[in-house]
Design a protein around this motif. Structure first.
Motif, PDB file in Angstrom:
ATOM      1  N   ASN A 150      -5.994   1.022  -0.998  1.00 22.55           N
ATOM      2  CA  ASN A 150      -6.400   2.002  -2.004  1.00 22.55           C
ATOM      3  C   ASN A 150      -6.206   1.446  -3.414  1.00 22.55           C
ATOM      4  OD1 ASN A 150      -7.214   4.332  -3.260  1.00 22.55           O
ATOM      5  ND2 ASN A 150      -5.715   5.663  -2.269  1.00 22.55           N
ATOM      6  N   ASP A 180       0.832  -1.204   0.000  1.00 23.71           N
ATOM      7  CA  ASP A 180       0.000   0.000   0.000  1.00 23.71           C
ATOM      8  C   ASP A 180       0.867   1.254   0.000  1.00 23.71           C
ATOM      9  OD1 ASP A 180      -2.476  -1.302   0.023  1.00 23.71           O
ATOM     10  OD2 ASP A 180      -2.457  -1.506   2.205  1.00 23.71           O
ATOM     11  N   LEU A 182      -5.654   3.451  -6.827  1.00 22.88           N
ATOM     12  CA  LEU A 182      -4.380   3.959  -7.331  1.00 22.88           C
ATOM     13  C   LEU A 182      -3.944   3.244  -8.603  1.00 22.88           C
ATOM     14  CD1 LEU A 182      -2.427   4.398  -3.978  1.00 22.88           C
ATOM     15  CD2 LEU A 182      -3.113   6.223  -5.551  1.00 22.88           C
ATOM     16  N   MET A 220       2.467   1.864  -3.408  1.00 22.86           N
ATOM     17  CA  MET A 220       1.519   2.371  -4.405  1.00 22.86           C
ATOM     18  C   MET A 220       1.257   3.860  -4.238  1.00 22.86           C
ATOM     19  SD  MET A 220      -1.097  -0.851  -4.769  1.00 22.86           S
ATOM     20  CE  MET A 220      -2.179   0.046  -5.865  1.00 22.86           C
ATOM     21  N   LEU A 221       1.376   4.367  -3.014  1.00 22.45           N
ATOM     22  CA  LEU A 221       1.207   5.798  -2.786  1.00 22.45           C
ATOM     23  C   LEU A 221       2.320   6.625  -3.427  1.00 22.45           C
ATOM     24  CD1 LEU A 221       0.005   5.796   0.920  1.00 22.45           C
ATOM     25  CD2 LEU A 221      -1.322   6.562  -1.058  1.00 22.45           C
ATOM     26  N   ARG A 222       3.469   5.999  -3.699  1.00 23.70           N
ATOM     27  CA  ARG A 222       4.598   6.702  -4.304  1.00 23.70           C
ATOM     28  C   ARG A 222       4.813   6.310  -5.768  1.00 23.70           C
ATOM     29  NH1 ARG A 222       5.323  10.769  -3.777  1.00 23.70           N
ATOM     30  NH2 ARG A 222       7.467  10.727  -4.521  1.00 23.70           N
ATOM     31  N   ILE A 256      -5.870   5.228 -11.159  1.00 20.99           N
ATOM     32  CA  ILE A 256      -5.422   6.620 -11.210  1.00 20.99           C
ATOM     33  C   ILE A 256      -4.050   6.726 -11.887  1.00 20.99           C
ATOM     34  CG2 ILE A 256      -4.674   8.564  -9.768  1.00 20.99           C
ATOM     35  CD1 ILE A 256      -6.825   7.579  -7.719  1.00 20.99           C
ATOM     36  N   ASN A 257      -3.157   5.784 -11.541  1.00 16.15           N
ATOM     37  CA  ASN A 257      -1.795   5.800 -12.090  1.00 16.15           C
ATOM     38  C   ASN A 257      -1.656   4.986 -13.380  1.00 16.15           C
ATOM     39  OD1 ASN A 257      -0.646   7.448 -10.099  1.00 16.15           O
ATOM     40  ND2 ASN A 257      -0.355   5.715  -8.722  1.00 16.15           N
TER      41      ASN A 257
END
Length: 339
Positions: A266, A236, A269, A239-241, A272-273
């Motif tokens: 999340n 997780d 992502l 994935m935020l970075r 989104i990415n």
């Protein structure tokens, strides 16, 4: 023919695996038939995938049968042969399992191959120049496919897969950041394996955002490719970075090997990415093995890949060594020495 000690899967785990799931027995080694070879195993490989095989559940491969020798990679020496291509004294790698000897039908493709120990140590054919190394190669080269200057990450950074991944990625001009358990492993990753940085996940107490903040500091340009061995909250944070159009090679989910679901905080992502997330099993990609083994062998022979090994002594030590590996108690590739 010699007596053979074998470690069997005696019963299936209920939740966390334990030493009581295994049983040590002694058997007679059968006489060789034409085309067969008797191998004395020197080392046994212990790998996370074995935990999944102990369960009786849907997976990419059949469950380990009860009452049978545990599956596992081995390296050893031919001590008797009734096959023209194998001579006494040849060093070989195969899937001999958790036992001291194996009788191999050498006519069956893929059962066993000879290895050269003049430049590469025999034990390395179970690690850096074996299945773990090829796993790192496939995930990096064929899924992540990084370009020079990009940032790539890997969990279980100091292990057999992570160490090979670092050497392969540095050879391709990447910035390489690892995540490992403990300051000693991170120091080893940075000082000996060539990682540009390594984060100790234990320092963040399962706090996704704290780890993500630390990743931002060591990956200022974001993450272009990630190799996942663990899953869970660490993934997780990765994935935020992750950058747009980043890639994740999904190889292991050790966080869920005891049968518990692994929630994802999340998953949006990925959309989104516009991320590419691909799971793979290296045994399904045998076409890449020759090229991978050639490059990995050269990295080891020239000292550019110096993978560490944790070695337990004797077949009877295999269950505890295996359980310790699942909890991250090993340092580098976990082996059992059988001679």
């Amino acid at each position: 023919m010699p007596k053979n000690r074998q470690m069997l899967l005696d019963n299936r785990p209920q939740g966390e695996a334990s030493a009581s799931n295994f049983k040590l027995v002694e058997t007679d080694t059968p006489a060789l038939q034409e085309g067969q070879v008797l191998v004395r195993h020197h080392y046994l490989s212990l790998d996370p995938y074995m935990r999944g095989r102990m369960n009786e559940s849907k997976s990419y491969a059949a469950s380990q049968a009860l009452g049978e020798v545990m599956i596992g990679g081995t390296v050893g020496e031919v001590v008797e042969s009734r096959h023209p291509d194998y001579a006494v004294g040849n060093h070989v790698v195969g899937m001999g399992g958790w036992q001291e000897y194996s009788v191999v039908n050498a006519n069956e493709p893929g059962m066993m191959r000879k290895v050269d120990t003049s430049r590469v140590p025999l034990s390395a054919y179970l690690g850096a120049v074996g299945m773990p190394g090829v796993t790192a190669y496939y995930g990096l080269v064929h899924i992540i496919d990084p370009k020079p200057g990009q940032t790539v990450t890997v969990t279980a950074a100091s292990g057999a897969v992570g160490s090979a991944y670092a050497a392969l990625a540095k050879a391709r001009g990447c910035r390489v950041v690892g995540i490992a358990g403990g300051p000693d492993k991170c120091r080893y990753a940075e000082q000996e394996l060539g990682f540009d940085a390594c984060l100790d996940y234990r320092a963040y107490n399962s706090d996704v955002y704290a780890l993500a903040k630390a990743l931002k500091e060591v990956c200022p340009d974001g993450i272009d490719g990630h190799f996942e061995n663990v899953g869970g909250w660490i993934m997780d944070a990765i994935m935020l970075r992750a950058n747009a159009f980043s890639r994740i090679a999904l190889c292991g989910m050790i966080a869920g090997y005891d049968g518990q679901p692994i929630p994802m905080a999340n998953p949006a992502l990925m959309l989104i990415n516009r991320m590419r997330v691909e799971g793979f099993i290296v045994s399904e990609h045998m076409q890449v093995w020759p090229a991978a083994l050639k490059e990995l062998g050269e990295l080891v022979a020239t000292g550019k890949l110096r993978a560490r090994e944790s070695i337990a002594q004797g077949l009877e030590s295999a269950p505890d060594a295996f359980l310790g590996m699942l909890k991250g108690q090993n340092f580098g590739k976990q082996l059992v020495k059988l001679i």
